[in-house]
Design a protein around this motif. Structure first.
Motif, short mmCIF file in Angstrom:
data_model
loop_
_atom_site.label_atom_id
_atom_site.label_comp_id
_atom_site.label_asym_id
_atom_site.label_seq_id
_atom_site.Cartn_x
_atom_site.Cartn_y
_atom_site.Cartn_z
N GLY A 276 4.43 -4.98 3.04
CA GLY A 276 3.72 -5.97 2.23
C GLY A 276 2.27 -6.16 2.62
O GLY A 276 1.40 -6.32 1.76
N VAL A 277 1.98 -6.12 3.94
CA VAL A 277 0.59 -6.31 4.36
C VAL A 277 -0.28 -5.16 3.88
O VAL A 277 -1.44 -5.37 3.48
CB VAL A 277 0.50 -6.48 5.90
N GLY A 278 0.27 -3.94 3.89
CA GLY A 278 -0.49 -2.80 3.39
C GLY A 278 -0.75 -2.91 1.91
O GLY A 278 -1.86 -2.62 1.42
N ARG A 279 0.25 -3.33 1.17
CA ARG A 279 0.09 -3.49 -0.28
C ARG A 279 -0.95 -4.55 -0.60
O ARG A 279 -1.82 -4.35 -1.45
CB ARG A 279 1.44 -3.85 -0.91
N LEU A 280 -0.88 -5.69 0.08
CA LEU A 280 -1.85 -6.75 -0.15
C LEU A 280 -3.26 -6.30 0.22
O LEU A 280 -4.23 -6.57 -0.51
CB LEU A 280 -1.47 -8.00 0.65
N ALA A 281 -3.38 -5.60 1.34
CA ALA A 281 -4.69 -5.15 1.79
C ALA A 281 -5.33 -4.19 0.79
O ALA A 281 -6.53 -4.30 0.49
CB ALA A 281 -4.57 -4.48 3.16
N LEU A 282 -4.55 -3.25 0.28
CA LEU A 282 -5.12 -2.25 -0.61
C LEU A 282 -5.39 -2.80 -2.00
O LEU A 282 -6.37 -2.40 -2.65
CB LEU A 282 -4.18 -1.04 -0.70
N THR A 283 -4.55 -3.68 -2.49
CA THR A 283 -4.75 -4.22 -3.84
C THR A 283 -5.81 -5.31 -3.88
O THR A 283 -6.40 -5.56 -4.93
CB THR A 283 -3.44 -4.75 -4.43
N SER A 284 -6.07 -5.95 -2.74
CA SER A 284 -7.11 -6.98 -2.69
C SER A 284 -8.42 -6.46 -2.13
O SER A 284 -9.48 -7.02 -2.39
CB SER A 284 -6.64 -8.16 -1.83
N ARG A 285 -8.33 -5.39 -1.32
CA ARG A 285 -9.47 -4.81 -0.60
C ARG A 285 -10.12 -5.83 0.34
O ARG A 285 -11.29 -5.72 0.69
CB ARG A 285 -10.51 -4.23 -1.56
N ALA A 286 -9.34 -6.81 0.76
CA ALA A 286 -9.84 -7.79 1.72
C ALA A 286 -9.76 -7.21 3.13
O ALA A 286 -8.86 -6.41 3.43
CB ALA A 286 -9.00 -9.06 1.64
N PRO A 287 -10.67 -7.57 4.02
CA PRO A 287 -10.59 -7.10 5.42
C PRO A 287 -9.30 -7.56 6.07
O PRO A 287 -8.82 -8.67 5.81
CB PRO A 287 -11.81 -7.76 6.09
N VAL A 288 -8.74 -6.70 6.92
CA VAL A 288 -7.53 -7.04 7.68
C VAL A 288 -7.88 -7.08 9.16
O VAL A 288 -8.22 -6.06 9.74
CB VAL A 288 -6.40 -6.03 7.44
N VAL A 289 -7.80 -8.26 9.75
CA VAL A 289 -8.11 -8.43 11.17
C VAL A 289 -6.80 -8.42 11.96
O VAL A 289 -5.95 -9.29 11.76
CB VAL A 289 -8.86 -9.75 11.42
N PRO A 290 -6.63 -7.45 12.87
CA PRO A 290 -5.41 -7.43 13.69
C PRO A 290 -5.56 -8.40 14.86
O PRO A 290 -6.57 -8.37 15.58
CB PRO A 290 -5.35 -5.98 14.18
N ILE A 291 -4.59 -9.26 15.05
CA ILE A 291 -4.63 -10.21 16.16
C ILE A 291 -3.33 -10.12 16.94
O ILE A 291 -2.24 -10.26 16.38
CB ILE A 291 -4.85 -11.65 15.66
N ALA A 292 -3.47 -9.88 18.22
CA ALA A 292 -2.30 -9.86 19.12
C ALA A 292 -2.30 -11.13 19.95
O ALA A 292 -3.36 -11.66 20.32
CB ALA A 292 -2.35 -8.64 20.02
N GLN A 293 -1.11 -11.62 20.23
CA GLN A 293 -0.99 -12.79 21.09
C GLN A 293 0.17 -12.60 22.05
O GLN A 293 1.11 -11.85 21.81
CB GLN A 293 -0.81 -14.06 20.26
N TRP A 294 0.07 -13.31 23.16
CA TRP A 294 1.08 -13.19 24.20
C TRP A 294 1.09 -14.49 24.99
O TRP A 294 0.03 -15.06 25.27
CB TRP A 294 0.74 -12.02 25.12
N GLY A 295 2.25 -14.99 25.31
CA GLY A 295 2.36 -16.21 26.10
C GLY A 295 3.11 -17.31 25.41
O GLY A 295 3.50 -18.30 26.05
#
Length: 248
Positions: A146-165
């Protein structure tokens, strides 16, 4: 530890959103410590997608804390079943969160709503795995597309964020919080937007959605590896793959 002076929100939000921030932020500031980095990668002046890893029931709150303090109010894609829970569902609707209807005729509704929000300059937050990771060491697992589909159809930037703790606040599938007197450290690390422009011309192709999602998850995993100082698995855990039966 990171010290951030909370920035004003860049988008108008309902009064209930401000009420939730006022209620939760002091609690989070009191029971956790923060190690945050990468906020310079959060776009300004346009809608964007945030994609994060998911290993604790409270990690969306930790992710939201990071984004809100940097001036971005996230609107999450959430399972439609949550909207059916009394009180919680009403709250989610008033907070303008976006329900995801899986395996139904309404499955595309969430993407339409998310694209409209992105066009309006909002931040859409997604946990692409769709549920808590099944990886035994809590690395990100193979995600839904779903994230890939939304990213490609909207062409909005995708910021990857990792979290831990967040597991120090509430463990993986735990129902009781951990020892909050220790004030566990919440590590959040944002990376540069994922390069997907070569896939835009294939925005309607499922294989392109899968490839975009793979790149997003690889970027999240890379950020998490930096936080943990460990080497992630060569291939992400696939919950659909059955364990190989031992021979003999």
């Amino acid at each position: 530890m990171t010290r951030v002076r909370r920035q004003p929100l860049r988008q108008a939000v309902p009064w209930s959103y401000h009420a939730v921030i006022a209620a939760l932020r002091p609690v989070l500031m009191g029971v956790t410590r923060r190690d945050w980095s990468g906020a310079e990668h959060l776009p300004r002046g346009e809608g964007f997608i945030v994609a994060g890893n998911h290993y604790s029931e409270v990690d969306p709150i930790m992710l939201a804390h990071f984004l809100v303090d940097h001036g971005h109010a996230p609107f999450f894609l959430a399972k439609s079943s949550l909207f059916e829970v009394p009180l919680l569902g009403a709250a989610l609707r008033h907070l303008e969160q976006v329900p995801v209807y899986r395996s139904s005729s309404r499955a595309g509704d969430a993407l339409e709503a998310a694209r409209a929000a992105l066009a309006d300059g909002r931040c859409i937050a997604i946990m692409p795995e769709g549920t808590l990771t099944r990886d035994p060491d809590l690395w990100p697992m193979k995600a839904k597309s779903g994230v890939g589909r939304l990213a490609l159809t909207s062409r909005a930037p995708v910021v990857p964020i990792a979290q831990w703790g967040a597991q120090g606040v509430l463990g993986h599938y735990a129902r009781r919080p951990g020892n909050l007197l220790k004030r566990p450290v919440q590590h959040v690390r944002a990376g540069a937007p994922v390069e997907l422009s070569d896939l835009y011309d294939r925005a309607q192709e499922p294989r392109a959605h899968a490839e975009a999602t793979r790149r997003v998850m690889a970027a999240i995993t890379q950020q998490l590896a930096q936080i943990r100082g460990e080497q992630p698995p060569a291939e992400p855990f696939d919950p659909a793959r059955r364990p190989t039966e031992p021979e003999g």
